[in-house]
Design a protein around this motif. Structure first.
Motif, PDB file in Angstrom:
ATOM      1  N   LEU A  13     -15.039 -44.863   2.014  1.00  0.00           N
ATOM      2  CA  LEU A  13     -13.640 -44.540   2.312  1.00  0.00           C
ATOM      3  C   LEU A  13     -12.868 -45.736   2.865  1.00  0.00           C
ATOM      4  N   GLU A  14     -13.563 -46.638   3.539  1.00  0.00           N
ATOM      5  CA  GLU A  14     -12.895 -47.842   4.043  1.00  0.00           C
ATOM      6  C   GLU A  14     -12.299 -48.667   2.906  1.00  0.00           C
ATOM      7  N   LYS A  15     -12.928 -48.582   1.741  1.00  0.00           N
ATOM      8  CA  LYS A  15     -12.498 -49.382   0.587  1.00  0.00           C
ATOM      9  C   LYS A  15     -11.666 -48.582  -0.420  1.00  0.00           C
ATOM     10  N   THR A  16     -11.486 -47.290  -0.152  1.00  0.00           N
ATOM     11  CA  THR A  16     -10.787 -46.416  -1.096  1.00  0.00           C
ATOM     12  C   THR A  16      -9.286 -46.459  -0.862  1.00  0.00           C
ATOM     13  N   GLU A  17      -8.561 -46.669  -1.941  1.00  0.00           N
ATOM     14  CA  GLU A  17      -7.099 -46.700  -1.900  1.00  0.00           C
ATOM     15  C   GLU A  17      -6.555 -45.295  -2.155  1.00  0.00           C
ATOM     16  N   PRO A  18      -5.331 -45.019  -1.718  1.00  0.00           N
ATOM     17  CA  PRO A  18      -4.753 -43.685  -1.926  1.00  0.00           C
ATOM     18  C   PRO A  18      -4.756 -43.228  -3.387  1.00  0.00           C
ATOM     19  N   ASP A  19      -4.583 -44.148  -4.335  1.00  0.00           N
ATOM     20  CA  ASP A  19      -4.574 -43.737  -5.742  1.00  0.00           C
ATOM     21  C   ASP A  19      -5.983 -43.466  -6.278  1.00  0.00           C
ATOM     22  N   GLN A  20      -7.006 -43.645  -5.436  1.00  0.00           N
ATOM     23  CA  GLN A  20      -8.394 -43.402  -5.834  1.00  0.00           C
ATOM     24  C   GLN A  20      -8.972 -42.130  -5.214  1.00  0.00           C
ATOM     25  N   ILE A  21      -8.135 -41.364  -4.533  1.00  0.00           N
ATOM     26  CA  ILE A  21      -8.618 -40.163  -3.852  1.00  0.00           C
ATOM     27  C   ILE A  21      -9.260 -39.179  -4.821  1.00  0.00           C
ATOM     28  N   ASP A  22      -8.606 -38.894  -5.948  1.00  0.00           N
ATOM     29  CA  ASP A  22      -9.176 -37.945  -6.913  1.00  0.00           C
ATOM     30  C   ASP A  22     -10.541 -38.415  -7.409  1.00  0.00           C
ATOM     31  N   THR A  23     -10.663 -39.702  -7.672  1.00  0.00           N
ATOM     32  CA  THR A  23     -11.944 -40.258  -8.127  1.00  0.00           C
ATOM     33  C   THR A  23     -13.001 -40.071  -7.045  1.00  0.00           C
ATOM     34  N   TYR A  24     -12.650 -40.355  -5.798  1.00  0.00           N
ATOM     35  CA  TYR A  24     -13.591 -40.168  -4.687  1.00  0.00           C
ATOM     36  C   TYR A  24     -14.040 -38.704  -4.617  1.00  0.00           C
ATOM     37  N   LEU A  25     -13.096 -37.791  -4.657  1.00  0.00           N
ATOM     38  CA  LEU A  25     -13.428 -36.374  -4.549  1.00  0.00           C
ATOM     39  C   LEU A  25     -14.321 -35.913  -5.697  1.00  0.00           C
ATOM     40  N   GLU A  26     -14.108 -36.440  -6.885  1.00  0.00           N
ATOM     41  CA  GLU A  26     -14.937 -36.080  -8.039  1.00  0.00           C
ATOM     42  C   GLU A  26     -16.335 -36.686  -7.929  1.00  0.00           C
ATOM     43  N   THR A  27     -16.405 -37.968  -7.629  1.00  0.00           N
ATOM     44  CA  THR A  27     -17.714 -38.648  -7.607  1.00  0.00           C
ATOM     45  C   THR A  27     -18.563 -38.239  -6.408  1.00  0.00           C
ATOM     46  N   GLN A  28     -17.937 -37.790  -5.342  1.00  0.00           N
ATOM     47  CA  GLN A  28     -18.682 -37.424  -4.135  1.00  0.00           C
ATOM     48  C   GLN A  28     -18.763 -35.909  -3.921  1.00  0.00           C
ATOM     49  N   ALA A  29     -18.474 -35.141  -4.941  1.00  0.00           N
ATOM     50  CA  ALA A  29     -18.423 -33.679  -4.807  1.00  0.00           C
ATOM     51  C   ALA A  29     -19.686 -33.102  -4.169  1.00  0.00           C
ATOM     52  N   GLU A  30     -20.857 -33.616  -4.534  1.00  0.00           N
ATOM     53  CA  GLU A  30     -22.096 -33.062  -3.983  1.00  0.00           C
ATOM     54  C   GLU A  30     -22.315 -33.464  -2.523  1.00  0.00           C
ATOM     55  N   ASN A  31     -21.529 -34.386  -2.027  1.00  0.00           N
ATOM     56  CA  ASN A  31     -21.634 -34.818  -0.633  1.00  0.00           C
ATOM     57  C   ASN A  31     -20.566 -34.213   0.270  1.00  0.00           C
ATOM     58  N   LEU A  32     -19.678 -33.418  -0.290  1.00  0.00           N
ATOM     59  CA  LEU A  32     -18.574 -32.875   0.483  1.00  0.00           C
ATOM     60  C   LEU A  32     -18.814 -31.409   0.821  1.00  0.00           C
ATOM     61  N   VAL A  33     -18.325 -31.006   1.968  1.00  0.00           N
ATOM     62  CA  VAL A  33     -18.410 -29.610   2.370  1.00  0.00           C
ATOM     63  C   VAL A  33     -17.358 -28.857   1.574  1.00  0.00           C
ATOM     64  N   ASP A  34     -17.802 -27.863   0.840  1.00  0.00           N
ATOM     65  CA  ASP A  34     -16.879 -27.138  -0.035  1.00  0.00           C
ATOM     66  C   ASP A  34     -16.541 -25.764   0.533  1.00  0.00           C
ATOM     67  N   SER A  35     -16.331 -25.734   1.819  1.00  0.00           N
ATOM     68  CA  SER A  35     -16.066 -24.464   2.474  1.00  0.00           C
ATOM     69  C   SER A  35     -14.958 -24.630   3.513  1.00  0.00           C
ATOM     70  N   ASP A  36     -14.212 -23.562   3.730  1.00  0.00           N
ATOM     71  CA  ASP A  36     -13.224 -23.606   4.799  1.00  0.00           C
ATOM     72  C   ASP A  36     -13.884 -23.317   6.143  1.00  0.00           C
ATOM     73  N   ARG A  37     -15.171 -23.044   6.110  1.00  0.00           N
ATOM     74  CA  ARG A  37     -15.969 -22.833   7.320  1.00  0.00           C
ATOM     75  C   ARG A  37     -17.184 -23.772   7.271  1.00  0.00           C
ATOM     76  N   PRO A  38     -16.953 -25.047   7.521  1.00  0.00           N
ATOM     77  CA  PRO A  38     -18.036 -26.020   7.366  1.00  0.00           C
ATOM     78  C   PRO A  38     -19.231 -25.788   8.293  1.00  0.00           C
ATOM     79  N   PHE A  39     -18.993 -25.295   9.505  1.00  0.00           N
ATOM     80  CA  PHE A  39     -20.108 -25.013  10.411  1.00  0.00           C
ATOM     81  C   PHE A  39     -20.999 -23.934   9.809  1.00  0.00           C
TER      82      PHE A  39
END
Length: 153
Positions: A13-39
């Protein structure tokens, strides 16, 4: 549970530019919490990973079952960090797992400069999972035991 560490994702994320957000979200999908209740998602994944039932956690943590379900599911919130710590000890969490659980619950992490927190950190680092043993350790050092949850709030 997650493929990459949080530190690794932070580095990306330190190297990610605002126009790369969609790419980050797609490539890191398995690393992201996909819930509105992360706990809730984190705890349930950990229970499954450690092959332990929620009922066993509630019993070991000495938290009433119905109240425990609501806390884990985040349909009921508490300001009592000791309740979350009880879940973490009862599940056999490492210190790192505990810090993540506290953070996801939007509670302060254990802090090594606070004496009681330091004792709790030592307990996690030594793999203590029995609440009575943790409370004995706290009492031996003239510190308050983990707060009891004798009733539903």
């Amino acid at each position: 549970m997650f493929k990459d560490s949080t530190t690794g994702l932070d580095s990306i994320l330190e190297k990610t530019e605002p126009d790369q957000i969609d790419t980050y979200l797609e490539t890191q999908a398995e690393n992201l919490v996909d819930s509105d209740r992360p706990f809730a998602a984190y705890m349930r994944a950990k229970f499954k990973e450690k092959k332990i039932s929620q009922q066993d956690i509630f019993r070991r943590a000495d938290i009433p079952e119905q109240y425990g379900y609501r806390l884990i599911g985040q349909t009921k919130n508490t300001l009592r960090r000791d309740y979350i710590l009880r879940f973490c000890f009862a599940t056999g969490f490492t210190l790192k797992e505990t810090q993540r659980a506290l953070k996801l619950y939007k509670m302060s992490e254990l802090y090594s400069r606070v004496p009681r927190d330091a004792v709790l950190m030592i307990a996690f680092n030594r793999g203590m999972s029995d609440i009575d043993s943790v409370n004995r350790l706290l009492k031996e050092h003239d510190m308050a035991p983990l707060e009891e949850c004798a009733h539903e709030e």
